[in-house]
Motif scaffolding. Sequence first.
Motif, PDB file in Angstrom:
ATOM      1  N   ARG A 287       0.816  -1.221   0.000  1.00  0.00           N
ATOM      2  CA  ARG A 287       0.000   0.000   0.000  1.00  0.00           C
ATOM      3  C   ARG A 287       0.842   1.260   0.000  1.00  0.00           C
ATOM      4  NH1 ARG A 287      -4.186   0.211   4.680  1.00  0.00           N
ATOM      5  NH2 ARG A 287      -5.123   1.764   3.322  1.00  0.00           N
ATOM      6  N   CYS A 288       2.132   1.104   0.098  1.00  0.00           N
ATOM      7  CA  CYS A 288       2.979   2.270   0.356  1.00  0.00           C
ATOM      8  C   CYS A 288       3.461   2.910  -0.936  1.00  0.00           C
ATOM      9  CB  CYS A 288       4.172   1.843   1.195  1.00  0.00           C
ATOM     10  SG  CYS A 288       5.275   3.208   1.587  1.00  0.00           S
ATOM     11  N   PRO A 289       3.174   4.193  -1.105  1.00  0.00           N
ATOM     12  CA  PRO A 289       3.620   4.881  -2.318  1.00  0.00           C
ATOM     13  C   PRO A 289       5.130   5.083  -2.366  1.00  0.00           C
ATOM     14  CG  PRO A 289       2.434   6.397  -0.876  1.00  0.00           C
ATOM     15  CD  PRO A 289       2.379   5.059  -0.227  1.00  0.00           C
ATOM     16  N   MET A 290       5.796   4.882  -1.221  1.00  0.00           N
ATOM     17  CA  MET A 290       7.250   5.067  -1.196  1.00  0.00           C
ATOM     18  C   MET A 290       8.003   3.756  -1.350  1.00  0.00           C
ATOM     19  SD  MET A 290       7.848   7.817   1.861  1.00  0.00           S
ATOM     20  CE  MET A 290       9.540   7.308   2.115  1.00  0.00           C
ATOM     21  N   ALA A 291       7.257   2.643  -1.470  1.00  0.00           N
ATOM     22  CA  ALA A 291       7.913   1.328  -1.448  1.00  0.00           C
ATOM     23  C   ALA A 291       8.855   1.154  -2.631  1.00  0.00           C
ATOM     24  CB  ALA A 291       6.856   0.226  -1.437  1.00  0.00           C
ATOM     25  N   ILE A 292      10.025   0.583  -2.353  1.00  0.00           N
ATOM     26  CA  ILE A 292      10.982   0.240  -3.400  1.00  0.00           C
ATOM     27  C   ILE A 292      11.254  -1.270  -3.301  1.00  0.00           C
ATOM     28  CG2 ILE A 292      12.093   2.507  -3.601  1.00  0.00           C
ATOM     29  CD1 ILE A 292      14.171   1.565  -1.550  1.00  0.00           C
ATOM     30  N   ASP A 293      12.010  -1.808  -4.212  1.00  0.00           N
ATOM     31  CA  ASP A 293      12.250  -3.253  -4.225  1.00  0.00           C
ATOM     32  C   ASP A 293      12.788  -3.776  -2.892  1.00  0.00           C
ATOM     33  OD1 ASP A 293      11.279  -3.416  -6.718  1.00  0.00           O
ATOM     34  OD2 ASP A 293      13.230  -3.518  -7.743  1.00  0.00           O
ATOM     35  N   ALA A 294      13.685  -2.997  -2.310  1.00  0.00           N
ATOM     36  CA  ALA A 294      14.303  -3.451  -1.057  1.00  0.00           C
ATOM     37  C   ALA A 294      13.274  -3.640   0.054  1.00  0.00           C
ATOM     38  CB  ALA A 294      15.364  -2.449  -0.624  1.00  0.00           C
ATOM     39  N   CYS A 295      12.152  -2.926  -0.024  1.00  0.00           N
ATOM     40  CA  CYS A 295      11.114  -3.045   1.007  1.00  0.00           C
ATOM     41  C   CYS A 295      10.435  -4.411   0.940  1.00  0.00           C
ATOM     42  CB  CYS A 295      10.045  -1.968   0.824  1.00  0.00           C
ATOM     43  SG  CYS A 295      10.662  -0.299   0.898  1.00  0.00           S
ATOM     44  N   ARG A 296      10.508  -5.031  -0.213  1.00  0.00           N
ATOM     45  CA  ARG A 296       9.793  -6.293  -0.397  1.00  0.00           C
ATOM     46  C   ARG A 296      10.697  -7.503  -0.243  1.00  0.00           C
ATOM     47  NH1 ARG A 296       8.140  -2.890  -4.614  1.00  0.00           N
ATOM     48  NH2 ARG A 296       6.101  -1.963  -4.179  1.00  0.00           N
ATOM     49  N   SER A 297      11.990  -7.286  -0.154  1.00  0.00           N
ATOM     50  CA  SER A 297      12.903  -8.433  -0.183  1.00  0.00           C
ATOM     51  C   SER A 297      13.538  -8.744   1.170  1.00  0.00           C
ATOM     52  CB  SER A 297      14.005  -8.183  -1.218  1.00  0.00           C
ATOM     53  OG  SER A 297      14.702  -7.006  -0.883  1.00  0.00           O
ATOM     54  N   GLN A 298      13.329  -7.895   2.164  1.00  0.00           N
ATOM     55  CA  GLN A 298      13.951  -8.153   3.460  1.00  0.00           C
ATOM     56  C   GLN A 298      13.003  -7.762   4.591  1.00  0.00           C
ATOM     57  OE1 GLN A 298      17.059  -5.180   4.230  1.00  0.00           O
ATOM     58  NE2 GLN A 298      16.321  -4.019   2.487  1.00  0.00           N
ATOM     59  N   ALA A 299      13.218  -8.395   5.728  1.00  0.00           N
ATOM     60  CA  ALA A 299      12.452  -8.003   6.906  1.00  0.00           C
ATOM     61  C   ALA A 299      12.902  -6.612   7.337  1.00  0.00           C
ATOM     62  CB  ALA A 299      12.682  -9.004   8.025  1.00  0.00           C
ATOM     63  N   ILE A 300      11.946  -5.784   7.747  1.00  0.00           N
ATOM     64  CA  ILE A 300      12.293  -4.414   8.139  1.00  0.00           C
ATOM     65  C   ILE A 300      12.042  -4.274   9.638  1.00  0.00           C
ATOM     66  CG2 ILE A 300      11.961  -1.958   7.605  1.00  0.00           C
ATOM     67  CD1 ILE A 300      12.432  -3.425   5.031  1.00  0.00           C
ATOM     68  N   PRO A 301      13.088  -4.373  10.451  1.00  0.00           N
ATOM     69  CA  PRO A 301      12.866  -4.250  11.904  1.00  0.00           C
ATOM     70  C   PRO A 301      12.795  -2.784  12.330  1.00  0.00           C
ATOM     71  CG  PRO A 301      15.165  -4.735  11.445  1.00  0.00           C
ATOM     72  CD  PRO A 301      14.480  -4.606  10.104  1.00  0.00           C
ATOM     73  N   LEU A 302      12.318  -2.585  13.564  1.00  0.00           N
ATOM     74  CA  LEU A 302      12.330  -1.244  14.136  1.00  0.00           C
ATOM     75  C   LEU A 302      13.779  -0.813  14.331  1.00  0.00           C
ATOM     76  CD1 LEU A 302       9.632  -1.361  16.966  1.00  0.00           C
ATOM     77  CD2 LEU A 302       9.642   0.257  15.077  1.00  0.00           C
ATOM     78  N   LYS A 303      14.082   0.410  13.944  1.00  0.00           N
ATOM     79  CA  LYS A 303      15.441   0.905  14.107  1.00  0.00           C
ATOM     80  C   LYS A 303      15.385   2.268  14.758  1.00  0.00           C
ATOM     81  CE  LYS A 303      18.696   1.672  11.071  1.00  0.00           C
ATOM     82  NZ  LYS A 303      19.132   1.926   9.688  1.00  0.00           N
ATOM     83  N   GLU A 304      16.376   2.573  15.598  1.00  0.00           N
ATOM     84  CA  GLU A 304      16.371   3.858  16.270  1.00  0.00           C
ATOM     85  C   GLU A 304      16.596   4.987  15.255  1.00  0.00           C
ATOM     86  OE1 GLU A 304      19.270   5.262  19.526  1.00  0.00           O
ATOM     87  OE2 GLU A 304      17.385   4.741  20.517  1.00  0.00           O
ATOM     88  N   PHE A 305      15.673   5.930  15.255  1.00  0.00           N
ATOM     89  CA  PHE A 305      15.791   7.066  14.351  1.00  0.00           C
ATOM     90  C   PHE A 305      16.342   8.263  15.123  1.00  0.00           C
ATOM     91  CE2 PHE A 305      13.892  10.992  12.732  1.00  0.00           C
ATOM     92  CZ  PHE A 305      14.413  10.986  11.441  1.00  0.00           C
ATOM     93  N   ALA A 306      15.847   8.404  16.335  1.00  0.00           N
ATOM     94  CA  ALA A 306      16.329   9.427  17.259  1.00  0.00           C
ATOM     95  C   ALA A 306      16.218   8.790  18.637  1.00  0.00           C
ATOM     96  CB  ALA A 306      15.451  10.680  17.154  1.00  0.00           C
ATOM     97  N   PRO A 307      16.785   9.391  19.671  1.00  0.00           N
ATOM     98  CA  PRO A 307      16.659   8.759  20.987  1.00  0.00           C
ATOM     99  C   PRO A 307      15.199   8.435  21.318  1.00  0.00           C
ATOM    100  CG  PRO A 307      18.162  10.620  21.095  1.00  0.00           C
ATOM    101  CD  PRO A 307      17.583  10.619  19.713  1.00  0.00           C
ATOM    102  N   ASN A 308      14.927   7.206  21.667  1.00  0.00           N
ATOM    103  CA  ASN A 308      13.579   6.731  22.029  1.00  0.00           C
ATOM    104  C   ASN A 308      12.593   6.735  20.877  1.00  0.00           C
ATOM    105  OD1 ASN A 308      14.188   6.319  24.776  1.00  0.00           O
ATOM    106  ND2 ASN A 308      14.003   8.540  25.108  1.00  0.00           N
ATOM    107  N   HIS A 309      13.003   7.097  19.705  1.00  0.00           N
ATOM    108  CA  HIS A 309      12.083   7.160  18.564  1.00  0.00           C
ATOM    109  C   HIS A 309      12.529   6.099  17.556  1.00  0.00           C
ATOM    110  CE1 HIS A 309       9.986   9.922  15.351  1.00  0.00           C
ATOM    111  NE2 HIS A 309       9.598   8.666  15.293  1.00  0.00           N
ATOM    112  N   GLU A 310      11.706   5.029  17.430  1.00  0.00           N
ATOM    113  CA  GLU A 310      12.080   3.941  16.539  1.00  0.00           C
ATOM    114  C   GLU A 310      11.116   3.834  15.372  1.00  0.00           C
ATOM    115  OE1 GLU A 310      12.579   0.255  18.640  1.00  0.00           O
ATOM    116  OE2 GLU A 310      13.523   1.273  20.323  1.00  0.00           O
ATOM    117  N   VAL A 311      11.651   3.510  14.224  1.00  0.00           N
ATOM    118  CA  VAL A 311      10.850   3.440  13.006  1.00  0.00           C
ATOM    119  C   VAL A 311      11.222   2.174  12.235  1.00  0.00           C
ATOM    120  CG1 VAL A 311      10.138   4.674  10.929  1.00  0.00           C
ATOM    121  CG2 VAL A 311      10.985   5.960  12.891  1.00  0.00           C
ATOM    122  N   ALA A 312      10.214   1.465  11.737  1.00  0.00           N
ATOM    123  CA  ALA A 312      10.476   0.276  10.929  1.00  0.00           C
ATOM    124  C   ALA A 312      10.304   0.625   9.459  1.00  0.00           C
ATOM    125  CB  ALA A 312       9.539  -0.861  11.334  1.00  0.00           C
ATOM    126  N   CYS A 313      11.199   1.431   8.936  1.00  0.00           N
ATOM    127  CA  CYS A 313      11.122   1.811   7.533  1.00  0.00           C
ATOM    128  C   CYS A 313      12.531   2.108   7.051  1.00  0.00           C
ATOM    129  CB  CYS A 313      10.231   3.031   7.357  1.00  0.00           C
ATOM    130  SG  CYS A 313      10.159   3.621   5.658  1.00  0.00           S
TER     131      CYS A 313
END
Lengths: 334, 331
Positions: A287-313
Motif C-alpha cells: 500500500r505504500c507509495p514510497m515502497a521500493i524493491d528493497a522493502c519487499r525483499s527483506q524483513a524491516i525491523p524497528l530501528k532507532e531514528f532518534a533517541p527513544n524514537h524507533e521506526v520500521a522503515c
Amino acid sequence: MVLLELEGVSKQFHARGGKGIVRAVSNVTLKINAGETVSLIGESGSGKSTLGRLVLRLLEPDEGAVRFDGVDLTQLSVKEMREMRSKLQVVFQEPFESLNPRMSIGDIVGEPLIIHDRGLNSDARKQRVRETLERVGLSPDSSTRLPGQLSGGQQQRVGIARAIITNPKLIVLDEPTSSLDLSVRAQILSLLADLQRELGLAYLFISHDISTVEYVSQRIAVMYLGEILETGPVSEVIKDPRHPYTRALLSSRLSTDPNESLPRLRLIGDIGSPTEVRAVGCVLAPRCPMAIDACRSQAIPLKEFAPNHEVACIRAEETSDALLSNSISGGGSN
Amino acid sequence: MTQTVMTQTLLSVKDLSVEFVGHKSTVHAVNGVNLRVNAGEIVGIVGESGCGKSTAVKGILGLLQAPGKVTGGSAELAGHGDLLSIKNKNLRKVRGASVGYVAQNPFGSLNPIYSIEEQFRNILKAHGQPSAKKVARERARAMLTSVGIAGPDRVLDGYSHQLSGGMAQRVVIAMAMLLEPELIIADEPTTGLDVTVQRQILDLIRDRVVDSTRGILLVTHDLGVIAQYCHRVVVMYAGKVVEAGSVETVFLNPAHPYTSALLGAIPRPGHELTRLLGSVPDLRVVPTDCSFRPRCKHAFEACSVSPDLREIAPDHLVACHLSERVGHGAS
C-alpha cells in the motif's frame, strides 16, 4: 522504572474454517514505565486489542515474554496469575457490555475485593466501594442501582471504579471513550488523568482516535497488521512522523479549525488481510507509495531514528509529504 | 464555491416538531426546528446523542416509526412541495429519486438475503426505470466505480455480509446516489469506520456536491467532520436549534455556551478540557426556561425564559440571552 516489558510477543489465530492463519500480533517489543501512558494506535484489525489482551494474559502468547514488575507473566500458574491481576486491570470499550446487567453497581465494583482481598469483611468492603465510587465521581448511593439505570458515561465510571479498587499499577484501557459522546468523553479523559496523578497508575491506552491519544499519552506505538511500525514520544511522532503509515494515519485527522487543512496522504487500497500469506518484506509495502524493491525483499525491523524514537522503515530518513503525495488515491480493494 | 450557485434553496425545514407519544408521557424530541440546505452546500447537524438530530432527519424523510410522529412544521423540497404533507405512496417516489438517505449502519440498510446486484435492480424497478438485467448491472457497476470500488463485479455478485464496513457504506452511498437525487441526507455515515476510510467516504460525498446543484444534509457528532466538510452548521440541543451559521463563524466565534462547550471538549495537548457536566435533559417535560440552563456556567436571570433563535450577525443565528446582553448583533 520499567513496569511492563513486552519482548518479541507474537500471537496467531487459525482463521475460521481452518483456512489460513491470522497473524494478529507479530514480534512486538514495547515498554511502559510506572505512572506513564503509552498509547497503541492503528486501524481496526491492526492487533491493538489482541496485544492488550496478551498483556493481561487473557490470551496466551505463542512466543515472547510479558514481564510485569520483573515477573514473566507467561510463566505464572493460573493461581499466581490470578493474584497478579489485582495489579493489572482493564477497562473495556462498551461499558454496558462489560457490566453484568443483573448485578448492582456496589456488587460489581466490590467483586474484585472478594477475589483479591479476602481478609476484608463485608462492612469494610462496602466502605471501600463507597470511597471508590466517590473517587470516580459517582454518588455512593448509586451502589444499589443496576447498570441499565445509568448513562453511558456513568457506566464507564463504574468500569473504571472496578478497575482501580484493587490498587493496580497498570490499567489496559481498550478504547474507553470511543462509544461516548464528546462531552462525556472529555469528562472520562479528565477523570483518567486525575486518577493517574493521584494513584500513580500506568496506562496502556488503546485507541484509533489521534486527538485523544495526543492528549493522554507520553509515548505512542503505531500498529499495522500486528506489527509496531513506529514508536516514540507522542509529541515527536505526531510532529515528525517518520513511517509512511504514521504519516498517512495522521493525515486522516480532521482538524476542528475550519481554516486549517492538514496535508492529505493516502495509501493505496484498504488495510490488507492478516490471513494473507505475506512475503518477507514490510507489511505496508503493498500500500505504500514510497515502497521500493528493497522493502519487499527483506524483513524491516524497528530501528532507532532518534533517541527513544524507533521506526520500521528503510526510507525513514527520506519520508516526506512530497514523496508520499504522488500516491494513488485510495479506494476499494480487490 | 461561488456564492451564485448557493442561492437556490433545495430544502427548507420550518418549525419541525416530532413527538413520541407513550401511555404515560410524551417525549418532545424535536421542538420547532428550522434549517435549510442550498444547492452546492453541505450542511451539518451536530449535537450530543439524544438532542434530536436523527429524529429530525427521519421526520423530514417520513421514516419515523410509531410512536414517533411529526406534529408540526413543513419541509419544502424544491420542485416537490412539502414532504411532510405528501401521501406515503408519493413520498416513496420522492425518496430515492429526489432525496437519497444514507444511514449510520450500512448493514442495516442492506438486505442480507439479496445479492447486491438484485438490490440495485430493485431500486430501479421501484422507481419505474429500465431495470433489465444488463442495463441495471451496467448502471450499478458505473455507480460503484464512482464511489471508489475497484472490483464492482465481485461486489455486485456478492452479499452484504461479505463486505467490510467501509465497502458496505460505499455500496449504500452508491445506492443512495443511483437515481441522482438533488439532496442526500446522511446520518452519521462514517461513525464506526476507521479514520482513513472515513475521509475517503467523506471525500466521495463532497465530490458529489461541489459545483453542482445538489446538496447534502449531514448528521454527525464529529466536529472535525463539520469543520472540514461542511459549509454551514446547525447545532442542536434538547430538540432545538441553539446556533446556526457558516462553519467559520460558528467554530471560530461560537455565540452559544453549548457550542463553546462542545468545541472545548475536544482533546488538545496543553489545553484543559472543558468539563461540560450533566447530560441532555429529559424531553418529557417541555421546559419554559432555556433547556441548557442547568448545565450552563453563564446562566443568569433572563434564562428562566426560553430564548428564541435570533440573527445576531448576517447568517449567524443564536438562541441565547447572553448574546443580547453582550450586545454583539441586533440588540
